[in-house]
Design an enzyme around this catalytic site. Structure first.
Site, mmCIF file in Angstrom:
data_model
loop_
_atom_site.group_PDB
_atom_site.id
_atom_site.type_symbol
_atom_site.label_atom_id
_atom_site.label_comp_id
_atom_site.label_asym_id
_atom_site.label_seq_id
_atom_site.Cartn_x
_atom_site.Cartn_y
_atom_site.Cartn_z
ATOM 1 N N VAL A 1 -13.687 12.742 1.111
ATOM 2 C CA VAL A 1 -13.306 11.891 2.243
ATOM 3 C C VAL A 1 -12.508 12.752 3.217
ATOM 4 O O VAL A 1 -11.538 13.413 2.805
ATOM 5 C CB VAL A 1 -12.381 10.726 1.792
ATOM 6 N N LYS B 1 -5.853 13.079 -12.028
ATOM 7 C CA LYS B 1 -6.762 11.962 -11.719
ATOM 8 C C LYS B 1 -7.436 11.415 -12.989
ATOM 9 O O LYS B 1 -7.765 10.232 -13.049
ATOM 10 C CB LYS B 1 -7.780 12.381 -10.656
ATOM 11 N N ASP C 1 9.994 8.321 -1.407
ATOM 12 C CA ASP C 1 9.177 9.326 -2.079
ATOM 13 C C ASP C 1 8.846 8.760 -3.468
ATOM 14 O O ASP C 1 9.770 8.413 -4.218
ATOM 15 C CB ASP C 1 9.988 10.633 -2.197
ATOM 16 N N ASN D 1 -2.168 4.265 -3.912
ATOM 17 C CA ASN D 1 -2.999 5.237 -3.190
ATOM 18 C C ASN D 1 -2.292 6.569 -2.951
ATOM 19 O O ASN D 1 -2.955 7.609 -2.861
ATOM 20 C CB ASN D 1 -3.416 4.599 -1.848
ATOM 21 N N ILE E 1 0.858 -1.198 0.000
ATOM 22 C CA ILE E 1 0.000 0.000 0.000
ATOM 23 C C ILE E 1 0.883 1.234 0.000
ATOM 24 O O ILE E 1 1.699 1.426 0.917
ATOM 25 C CB ILE E 1 -0.906 0.038 1.254
ATOM 26 N N TYR F 1 -5.054 19.107 -10.719
ATOM 27 C CA TYR F 1 -5.371 17.927 -9.891
ATOM 28 C C TYR F 1 -6.317 17.017 -10.675
ATOM 29 O O TYR F 1 -6.109 15.793 -10.736
ATOM 30 C CB TYR F 1 -5.986 18.336 -8.547
HETATM 31 P P1 NDP Z 1 -3.788 11.947 2.937
HETATM 32 O O1 NDP Z 1 -3.123 13.256 2.746
HETATM 33 O O2 NDP Z 1 -4.376 11.638 4.262
HETATM 34 O O3 NDP Z 1 -2.790 10.761 2.525
HETATM 35 C C1 NDP Z 1 -1.934 10.865 1.430
HETATM 36 C C2 NDP Z 1 -0.887 9.765 1.529
HETATM 37 O O4 NDP Z 1 -0.051 9.856 0.357
HETATM 38 C C3 NDP Z 1 0.010 9.901 2.744
HETATM 39 O O5 NDP Z 1 0.195 8.648 3.341
HETATM 40 C C4 NDP Z 1 1.314 10.420 2.160
HETATM 41 O O6 NDP Z 1 2.398 9.874 2.895
HETATM 42 C C5 NDP Z 1 1.304 9.816 0.753
HETATM 43 N N1 NDP Z 1 2.126 10.613 -0.131
HETATM 44 C C6 NDP Z 1 1.921 11.887 -0.537
HETATM 45 N N2 NDP Z 1 2.932 12.321 -1.294
HETATM 46 C C7 NDP Z 1 3.828 11.299 -1.374
HETATM 47 C C8 NDP Z 1 5.083 11.127 -1.987
HETATM 48 N N3 NDP Z 1 5.645 12.116 -2.692
HETATM 49 N N4 NDP Z 1 5.726 9.947 -1.869
HETATM 50 C C9 NDP Z 1 5.176 8.944 -1.147
HETATM 51 N N5 NDP Z 1 3.980 9.032 -0.535
HETATM 52 C C10 NDP Z 1 3.320 10.203 -0.639
HETATM 53 O O7 NDP Z 1 -4.912 11.880 1.789
HETATM 54 P P2 NDP Z 1 -5.956 10.735 1.360
HETATM 55 O O8 NDP Z 1 -5.863 9.552 2.212
HETATM 56 O O9 NDP Z 1 -7.255 11.413 1.213
HETATM 57 O O10 NDP Z 1 -5.413 10.454 -0.105
HETATM 58 C C11 NDP Z 1 -5.120 9.158 -0.593
HETATM 59 C C12 NDP Z 1 -5.501 9.080 -2.057
HETATM 60 O O11 NDP Z 1 -6.910 9.262 -2.194
HETATM 61 C C13 NDP Z 1 -4.851 10.165 -2.929
HETATM 62 O O12 NDP Z 1 -4.447 9.571 -4.151
HETATM 63 C C14 NDP Z 1 -5.992 11.154 -3.172
HETATM 64 O O13 NDP Z 1 -5.835 11.859 -4.359
HETATM 65 C C15 NDP Z 1 -7.177 10.208 -3.215
HETATM 66 N N6 NDP Z 1 -8.482 10.790 -2.987
HETATM 67 C C16 NDP Z 1 -8.757 11.478 -1.833
HETATM 68 C C17 NDP Z 1 -10.021 12.007 -1.639
HETATM 69 C C18 NDP Z 1 -10.366 12.821 -0.445
HETATM 70 O O14 NDP Z 1 -11.391 13.537 -0.482
HETATM 71 N N7 NDP Z 1 -9.612 12.756 0.629
HETATM 72 C C19 NDP Z 1 -11.098 11.805 -2.623
HETATM 73 C C20 NDP Z 1 -10.679 11.096 -3.801
HETATM 74 C C21 NDP Z 1 -9.429 10.587 -3.948
HETATM 75 P P3 NDP Z 1 3.718 10.683 3.330
HETATM 76 O O15 NDP Z 1 3.335 12.121 3.459
HETATM 77 O O16 NDP Z 1 4.158 10.028 4.597
HETATM 78 O O17 NDP Z 1 4.658 10.424 2.207
HETATM 79 C C1 8X3 Z 2 -10.457 14.452 -3.832
HETATM 80 C C2 8X3 Z 2 -11.874 14.830 -4.016
HETATM 81 O O1 8X3 Z 2 -13.405 16.669 -4.917
HETATM 82 O O2 8X3 Z 2 -11.589 17.319 -3.443
HETATM 83 O O3 8X3 Z 2 -9.953 13.818 -4.958
HETATM 84 O O4 8X3 Z 2 -11.140 16.644 -5.695
HETATM 85 S S1 8X3 Z 2 -11.995 16.434 -4.548
#
Ligand code: NDP
Ligand code: 8X3
Length: 250
Positions: free
Chosen positions: A183, A154, A57, A84, A6, A150
């Site tokens: 979310v 996506k 990263d 993810n 993951i 963004y």
């Molecule tokens: P969070 O910010 O809570 O989590 C993002 C995760 O991505 C963290 O664990 C972070 O880990 C990791 N990450 C970010 N940049 C890097 C990098 N350069 N290298 C490695 N890891 C990285 O957000 P979400 O859980 O909401 O996001 C998870 C996924 O879900 C994303 O792809 C997001 O676009 C998608 N998403 C989110 C939505 C929302 O409304 N929240 C809706 C739709 C999609 P660390 O910083 O430790 O590296």
């Molecule tokens: C995250 C959902 O609507 O903020 O991908 O772009 S939104």
């Protein structure tokens, strides 16, 4: 026992997914840039399943390949890859958007996902089995004002998901995407560069999805019989009808 890798397991959807998959006795390779958080999660889950941490990263090509190559033999067979890791950076009109934000979103959400997949796919091809779940977004299905780059990142995930499914079909690999709406995670804190008040306001006045809701869906997807591939799934909070229509209490 199966093993899932993951990305982005240090918070939000990725972290909740690790917790949920552990309940299904799936061993875990948890990835992210924040080693301390990975260590804490490893401690939390290792009484149930085997957990290995990889701190890298996703933008750093060399580090992605080295980290995945370094996996100990007992974690060498990855059955499930959950792409993810990702975030939005900024919410600005295209004409005033920051080039650094654009780079971050394309490099992390698109190129990072490709690098990790490139490192894992050969193992799945050899095994003639595997399951890749790409976390897209409603932003990859509809463009919304100021979402521009963004959304583009996506939309790219949506296209890569479809392309992967076509190209990996001959190897018996399952490929599917989950596209959530709003979310409540650290997502908006990152988007608004730690302006936490602005981030909190995104989820005020309605019941947003929780990361556990998405983790629950992911665990359903990965536990279907192998003949079943959930290819594309959009999930909203009940209050949300589209990227721009959200029923908020006054
Ligand atoms: P969070 O910010 O809570 O989590 C993002 C995760 O991505 C963290 O664990 C972070 O880990 C990791 N990450 C970010 N940049 C890097 C990098 N350069 N290298 C490695 N890891 C990285 O957000 P979400 O859980 O909401 O996001 C998870 C996924 O879900 C994303 O792809 C997001 O676009 C998608 N998403 C989110 C939505 C929302 O409304 N929240 C809706 C739709 C999609 P660390 O910083 O430790 O590296
Ligand atoms: C995250 C959902 O609507 O903020 O991908 O772009 S939104």
């Amino acid at each position: 026992m199966k093993t899932a890798l993951i990305t982005g397991a240090t918070s939000g959807i990725g972290k909740s997914t690790a917790i949920e998959l552990a309940k299904h006795n799936i061993n875990l390779v948890i990835c992210g840039r924040r080693q301390e958080r990975l260590d804490d999660l490893q401690k939390e889950l290792s009484s149930t399943v085997k957990v290995h941490t990889l701190c890298f990263d996703v933008r750093d090509k060399e580090s992605v390949f080295k980290s995945i190559e370094s996996l100990p033999t007992e974690f060498g067979t990855i059955d499930i890859l959950i792409n993810n890791a990702g975030n939005a950076h900024g919410l600005d009109p295209i004409q005033t958007g920051s080039v650094d934000d654009w780079d971050a979103m394309i490099d992390i959400n698109v190129k990072g996902l490709l690098y990790v997949s490139k490192a894992i796919m050969p193992k799945m091809i050899d095994q003639k089995s595997g399951h890749i779940i790409n976390i897209g977004s409603i932003a990859g299905k509809e463009v919304y004002p100021n979402g521009n780059v963004y959304c583009a990142s996506k939309y790219a995930v949506d296209a890569i998901n479809k392309g992967m499914r076509l190209d990996l079909n001959q190897y018996g690999i399952r490929v599917g995407a989950i596209h959530p709406g709003l979310v409540e995670t650290e997502f908006s804190n990152v988007r608004f560069k730690s302006d936490d008040q602005r981030a909190d306001s995104v989820y005020k006045g309605f019941d947003p999805l929780t990361p556990e809701d998405i983790a629950d869906i992911i665990s359903f997807v990965v536990t279907r019989p192998y003949r079943v591939n959930i290819a594309d799934l959009v999930v909203f909070p009940t209050a949300q009808a589209s990227s721009t229509i959200v029923k908020k209490k006054l």
